[in-house]
Structures are given as C-alpha cells and as structure tokens.
Scaffold this motif. Sequence first.
Motif, PDB file in Angstrom:
ATOM      1  N   ALA A  75      23.088  40.622  45.514  1.00 16.53           N
ATOM      2  CA  ALA A  75      22.253  41.121  46.526  1.00 16.53           C
ATOM      3  C   ALA A  75      22.287  42.442  47.287  1.00 16.53           C
ATOM      4  O   ALA A  75      21.954  43.232  47.695  1.00 16.53           O
ATOM      5  CB  ALA A  75      22.535  39.836  47.658  1.00 16.53           C
ATOM      6  N   LEU A  76      23.707  43.059  46.784  1.00 20.19           N
ATOM      7  CA  LEU A  76      24.092  44.239  47.627  1.00 20.19           C
ATOM      8  C   LEU A  76      23.953  44.600  46.783  1.00 20.19           C
ATOM      9  O   LEU A  76      23.323  46.221  47.185  1.00 20.19           O
ATOM     10  CB  LEU A  76      26.048  44.010  48.123  1.00 20.19           C
ATOM     11  CG  LEU A  76      26.411  43.020  49.129  1.00 20.19           C
ATOM     12  CD1 LEU A  76      27.957  43.038  49.266  1.00 20.19           C
ATOM     13  CD2 LEU A  76      25.559  43.664  49.853  1.00 20.19           C
ATOM     14  N   GLU A  77      23.996  44.954  45.666  1.00 24.35           N
ATOM     15  CA  GLU A  77      23.762  45.860  44.812  1.00 24.35           C
ATOM     16  C   GLU A  77      22.216  46.270  44.278  1.00 24.35           C
ATOM     17  O   GLU A  77      21.823  46.922  43.924  1.00 24.35           O
ATOM     18  CB  GLU A  77      24.249  45.415  43.442  1.00 24.35           C
ATOM     19  CG  GLU A  77      25.844  45.946  43.273  1.00 24.35           C
ATOM     20  CD  GLU A  77      25.284  47.150  43.185  1.00 24.35           C
ATOM     21  OE1 GLU A  77      25.627  47.907  43.252  1.00 24.35           O
ATOM     22  OE2 GLU A  77      26.941  47.550  43.300  1.00 24.35           O
ATOM     23  N   GLY A  78      21.724  44.848  44.568  1.00 24.81           N
ATOM     24  CA  GLY A  78      19.739  44.869  44.682  1.00 24.81           C
ATOM     25  C   GLY A  78      19.342  44.241  42.602  1.00 24.81           C
ATOM     26  O   GLY A  78      18.329  44.751  42.720  1.00 24.81           O
ATOM     27  N   GLY A  79      20.439  43.128  42.253  1.00 21.48           N
ATOM     28  CA  GLY A  79      20.303  43.323  41.026  1.00 21.48           C
ATOM     29  C   GLY A  79      19.491  41.417  41.419  1.00 21.48           C
ATOM     30  O   GLY A  79      19.751  41.195  42.149  1.00 21.48           O
ATOM     31  N   THR A  80      19.483  41.264  39.667  1.00 21.15           N
ATOM     32  CA  THR A  80      18.761  39.462  39.589  1.00 21.15           C
ATOM     33  C   THR A  80      19.449  38.965  39.557  1.00 21.15           C
ATOM     34  O   THR A  80      19.254  37.533  40.282  1.00 21.15           O
ATOM     35  CB  THR A  80      17.922  39.779  38.685  1.00 21.15           C
ATOM     36  OG1 THR A  80      19.010  40.105  37.518  1.00 21.15           O
ATOM     37  CG2 THR A  80      16.634  40.827  38.936  1.00 21.15           C
ATOM     38  N   ALA A  81      20.818  38.915  38.899  1.00 15.65           N
ATOM     39  CA  ALA A  81      21.634  37.723  38.645  1.00 15.65           C
ATOM     40  C   ALA A  81      23.205  38.545  39.238  1.00 15.65           C
ATOM     41  O   ALA A  81      23.836  39.573  38.135  1.00 15.65           O
ATOM     42  CB  ALA A  81      21.799  36.772  37.898  1.00 15.65           C
ATOM     43  N   GLY A  82      24.576  37.452  39.359  1.00 20.56           N
ATOM     44  CA  GLY A  82      25.913  38.774  39.070  1.00 20.56           C
ATOM     45  C   GLY A  82      26.429  37.377  37.758  1.00 20.56           C
ATOM     46  O   GLY A  82      26.086  35.897  38.320  1.00 20.56           O
ATOM     47  N   VAL A  83      27.618  37.114  37.174  1.00 13.34           N
ATOM     48  CA  VAL A  83      28.835  36.924  36.633  1.00 13.34           C
ATOM     49  C   VAL A  83      29.490  37.304  36.815  1.00 13.34           C
ATOM     50  O   VAL A  83      30.075  38.733  36.760  1.00 13.34           O
ATOM     51  CB  VAL A  83      28.445  37.181  35.238  1.00 13.34           C
ATOM     52  CG1 VAL A  83      29.449  35.771  34.368  1.00 13.34           C
ATOM     53  CG2 VAL A  83      26.826  36.310  35.067  1.00 13.34           C
ATOM     54  N   ALA A  84      30.599  36.344  37.300  1.00 11.12           N
ATOM     55  CA  ALA A  84      31.814  37.335  38.426  1.00 11.12           C
ATOM     56  C   ALA A  84      32.901  37.166  37.028  1.00 11.12           C
ATOM     57  O   ALA A  84      32.592  35.990  35.949  1.00 11.12           O
ATOM     58  CB  ALA A  84      32.207  35.910  39.373  1.00 11.12           C
ATOM     59  N   ALA A  85      34.445  37.604  37.099  1.00  7.71           N
ATOM     60  CA  ALA A  85      34.666  37.384  36.187  1.00  7.71           C
ATOM     61  C   ALA A  85      36.275  37.610  36.348  1.00  7.71           C
ATOM     62  O   ALA A  85      36.479  37.782  37.546  1.00  7.71           O
ATOM     63  CB  ALA A  85      35.339  38.632  34.981  1.00  7.71           C
ATOM     64  N   ALA A  86      37.437  37.494  35.875  1.00  4.07           N
ATOM     65  CA  ALA A  86      38.770  37.054  36.830  1.00  4.07           C
ATOM     66  C   ALA A  86      39.440  38.316  36.380  1.00  4.07           C
ATOM     67  O   ALA A  86      39.660  38.526  37.402  1.00  4.07           O
ATOM     68  CB  ALA A  86      39.456  36.807  34.874  1.00  4.07           C
ATOM     69  N   SER A  87      38.185  39.584  36.385  1.00  2.98           N
ATOM     70  CA  SER A  87      39.124  40.956  36.448  1.00  2.98           C
ATOM     71  C   SER A  87      38.324  41.666  35.903  1.00  2.98           C
ATOM     72  O   SER A  87      36.994  41.482  35.595  1.00  2.98           O
ATOM     73  CB  SER A  87      40.436  40.890  35.646  1.00  2.98           C
ATOM     74  OG  SER A  87      40.330  41.423  34.416  1.00  2.98           O
ATOM     75  N   GLY A  88      38.397  43.050  36.638  1.00  3.57           N
ATOM     76  CA  GLY A  88      37.264  43.990  36.190  1.00  3.57           C
ATOM     77  C   GLY A  88      36.902  43.971  34.490  1.00  3.57           C
ATOM     78  O   GLY A  88      36.017  44.196  33.895  1.00  3.57           O
ATOM     79  N   HIS A  89      38.750  44.308  33.807  1.00  3.73           N
ATOM     80  CA  HIS A  89      38.499  44.445  32.390  1.00  3.73           C
ATOM     81  C   HIS A  89      37.859  42.807  32.099  1.00  3.73           C
ATOM     82  O   HIS A  89      37.384  43.436  30.800  1.00  3.73           O
ATOM     83  CB  HIS A  89      39.933  44.953  32.266  1.00  3.73           C
ATOM     84  CG  HIS A  89      40.969  46.343  32.062  1.00  3.73           C
ATOM     85  ND1 HIS A  89      39.598  47.063  32.832  1.00  3.73           N
ATOM     86  CD2 HIS A  89      41.246  46.678  31.167  1.00  3.73           C
ATOM     87  CE1 HIS A  89      40.440  48.049  31.996  1.00  3.73           C
ATOM     88  NE2 HIS A  89      41.413  47.985  31.848  1.00  3.73           N
ATOM     89  N   GLY A  90      37.720  42.325  32.667  1.00  7.62           N
ATOM     90  CA  GLY A  90      36.946  40.844  32.017  1.00  7.62           C
ATOM     91  C   GLY A  90      35.739  41.222  31.875  1.00  7.62           C
ATOM     92  O   GLY A  90      35.107  40.557  30.554  1.00  7.62           O
ATOM     93  N   ALA A  91      34.735  41.455  32.991  1.00  7.30           N
ATOM     94  CA  ALA A  91      34.000  42.088  32.947  1.00  7.30           C
ATOM     95  C   ALA A  91      33.358  42.542  31.910  1.00  7.30           C
ATOM     96  O   ALA A  91      32.365  42.575  31.302  1.00  7.30           O
ATOM     97  CB  ALA A  91      33.184  42.185  34.341  1.00  7.30           C
ATOM     98  N   GLN A  92      33.918  44.272  31.885  1.00  7.97           N
ATOM     99  CA  GLN A  92      33.640  44.681  31.162  1.00  7.97           C
ATOM    100  C   GLN A  92      33.538  44.553  29.594  1.00  7.97           C
ATOM    101  O   GLN A  92      32.973  44.581  28.135  1.00  7.97           O
ATOM    102  CB  GLN A  92      34.290  45.968  30.634  1.00  7.97           C
ATOM    103  CG  GLN A  92      34.479  46.563  32.059  1.00  7.97           C
ATOM    104  CD  GLN A  92      35.166  47.858  31.884  1.00  7.97           C
ATOM    105  OE1 GLN A  92      35.206  48.358  33.440  1.00  7.97           O
ATOM    106  NE2 GLN A  92      36.151  48.271  31.087  1.00  7.97           N
ATOM    107  N   LEU A  93      34.669  43.206  28.924  1.00  7.63           N
ATOM    108  CA  LEU A  93      35.160  42.629  27.416  1.00  7.63           C
ATOM    109  C   LEU A  93      33.101  41.916  27.726  1.00  7.63           C
ATOM    110  O   LEU A  93      32.452  41.977  26.200  1.00  7.63           O
ATOM    111  CB  LEU A  93      36.312  41.299  27.405  1.00  7.63           C
ATOM    112  CG  LEU A  93      36.140  40.984  26.381  1.00  7.63           C
ATOM    113  CD1 LEU A  93      36.564  42.096  25.598  1.00  7.63           C
ATOM    114  CD2 LEU A  93      37.101  40.273  26.610  1.00  7.63           C
TER     115      LEU A  93
END
Length: 430
Positions: A75-93
């Motif tokens: 909601a803060l970014e104005g996107g359609t959906a988020g997916v959380a990860a254990a870390s920033g690097h996990g999200a990038q992977l």
Amino acid sequence: MTDDTPQAFNTRAIHAGAAPDPTTGARATPIYQTTAYAFQDADHAARLFGLQEFGNIYTRIMNPTQDVLEKRVAALEGGTAGVAAASGHGAQLMVFHNLMEPGDDIIAARQLYGGSINQFSQSFKKFGWGVQWADAQDPTSFEALVSDKTKAIFIESIANPAGLVTDIEAIAAVAQKAGVPLIVDNTMATPYLCRPFEHGANIIVHSLTKFLGGHGNSMGGMIVDGGNFDWMASDKFPTLSKPCESYNNMVLGEVFGEAFGHIAFAIAARVLSLRDLGPCIAPMNAFLILNGIETLPLRMQRHCDNALAVAKWLEKDSRVAWVNYSGLENHANHALAQKYVPKGAGSVFTFGLTGGYEAGKNLVNNVKLFTHLANLGDTRSLIVHPASTTHSQLSEEALVKAGAGPEVIRVSIGIEDATDIAKDLNQAMG
Ligand SMILES: Cc1ncc(COP(=O)(O)O)c(C=O)c1O
C-alpha cells in the motif's frame, strides 16, 4: 474531499493491511507464532493446495502477521501485492528465481550495495545467471548492454553507499523498450521519499532490515509487484507464461494477470520461490518491522533533516576534503534529488577526509555517539569504512566505480539531535 478519497501516506503507514484481531479484538497485529494452520476439511485443503482459494497452509508460504506487513508495504509503494522474505537478499533471490533461466542475464547498475554486487556476480553465476554492469548515472549505458538474454534491469533508487539518486524514468524507458521489467531496490529511499512505480518501475525490492524496520533489530525483505508488466506478451518469462507443472499446468501469468488484479509476479514469488527456496520471514520479525513502519514518515523526515544539517556542517570543515550528499545544492545529482526525492535525499552519504585513508580509520576508531558497524537505517547514527567492510570483496577499480574508494567514509545519520551528531564527528576527527 469525497468518501472514497484514498488514505494518505501517514495514515497508510499505521493502518494499511491491519484491523483489530477478529477473534480476540487485539488492536496491535498479533505475532502468529505458528508453523501450520488447520484445514476445515479435505476439500478446503485441496482448494488451498490447488490455488483455487487463498488461505494459510504453512508459514514457509504465508503467515497472518506477514500478511499484514505485505499489505502495508504494498500500500505504501502503490503496488498490487507484496511478498515478504527473510532478508533483502532473500527477496532478490526470489525475484531472480521467477525471471531467470540458466544462460540469462540481467543488467544492473554498478553503483549498488556491495552485497548485491557480490550476490549477482558470484552466487548467481552458480545458477547460470549472468550480470552486465551499467553506470547508474548514464542511462544510455544500460541500452548499450541489452541483448536477447536480458531478462531484467536492476537499480537502486538512492544508491548505497554514495547516496546518488538514479534517473528511474530514463532507465524505465530502456527496460520498456527491451520488453523486460525494471526492478528498483528502494531500501535507501523508502516509499516515504520515493515511489518508483510512479516513475515506471515494475518490481520493487526492499531490505526491511533498514529504514522500514528502522530500529536495527530485525532482518526482513520484501518484493512488491507493480502489477504493470505483461508477462504473457513474450516467451521471455516461462515461469509466468508457460504451464506450471507443480500447479496442474496452470499458467500463472494468465490466471493471476488481468483477471486477478495483476498479482501474477507476487503469486509466483510466493507459491514457487517461497515454497521451494524457503527464505520466509519470522513472524516476530514481521511484527517488529510493522511497528517500525508506523513511525516511518516521522523518522525518515528527521533522518533527512539531520543528514542535511550534518552534511552542511562537514562541508565547511577544513579537515573534510569533500562531502557527497545529493541533498546539498552544489551536488551534481541535486536536480535528480529534487525530482525523485523532494522531501529529502535520505540519511546515508559519504565524505572523505583531507588526511585520506589513515584519517578515515582514526575517525571510525574515535567516534563515541556513532557506532562503527556495517548497517544503515537505524535510529542511531552509524559509521563505516566501506572499502574494508561492506565493499571489501571488490577490486580497487570496482571500489572506486561503486563510490567506495579507500578514503571514503559512509555515515547513516540517525534521529538523535543534529548538534550531538556533529559534535561527535568533530571530536573524532581530532
Ligand atoms: C540497498 C540494500 N539492498 C539490499 C540489502 C540487503 O539486505 P539484507 O541485509 O536485509 O539482506 C542491503 C543491505 O545492506 C542494502 O543496503
């Protein structure tokens, strides 16, 4: 003002995704410290596993505390959906797991967090994923590298460590022409300062570990789907556009595209990448980061105001050779900063001392209020010598290109009183 006026940013930072707990009435989002969730019956379980119904199955794939966090950041970014990860690097992977096949390439800015440079150039090589390095300050350098193998372009909105602001719109135009998504790491700016989807980005990644959590106490990462990329337009992205064997040959890009609110990328990140790679966020960390986000607008503004005051003070000091903060009017990036981050240029910047490498080492050894460590985005002021820490794996040439040369000091200015921050640097510079 009409009834359907969308909530403004400060309100969303506190309320988006959350409501009193339907069972207990708990007002703060509870920490759902559970591994799994009871099915109503066998049919319900089958529907959940077959993606015919959304719901909780197992915390590696989703969790109710995590769900609030995902909705909040999306909601803060104005996107359609988020997916959380254990870390920033996990999200990038997870992002690259969705986009890349062996032999594919990404084009990335070489002005990135050193750990990302390492992840892309060393670890991703093992998956057969290549990287071509472009100059974030020269959008044409991205265009020159586009090939049939290119599957994405990756930049930071404000680049770590030098705090340079990237021309997102110019690079988004290159990505659009190449038919690939633009991924923006918005960690350093946060959606309070910059909203990359408004400038043409397609996917945003975050290290929640930094300003969003904001208190230096929990690791987390986030993928936000912009919902604005047509995965079915080419056969470049088979994970999304071809039948998925592990979901009854469902085509994720088709099912979760237009008909389903444009959340296909987020769905694939959850049901394939989280399921199979496993970097899920701990419910406790999701809770702590959610609490941090409630005060994001207040903290970010104070971070920026303090950073500008300290940068101005350093600029006037004869022991300081240069200050690289794009919030300063004489900075080469100042016009980009005014366009992309008008509320402030963030809290992280670099400077060099006239005494060079030795003076830099003395400074980090002598600080008292600052903490010498490899992190940023804490309430506390932090200082580091990137060449010997966060960027130490880079060659001397790559260090200079990444803005982390041997004499460079990086600070992450906290939300203490600016006068105390300057006083500490003054005494530590000797
Ligand atoms: C800009 C940026 N992106 C990504 C990361 C990686 O995040 P994490 O440490 O949460 O894996 C960092 C970490 O410092 C970062 O500064």
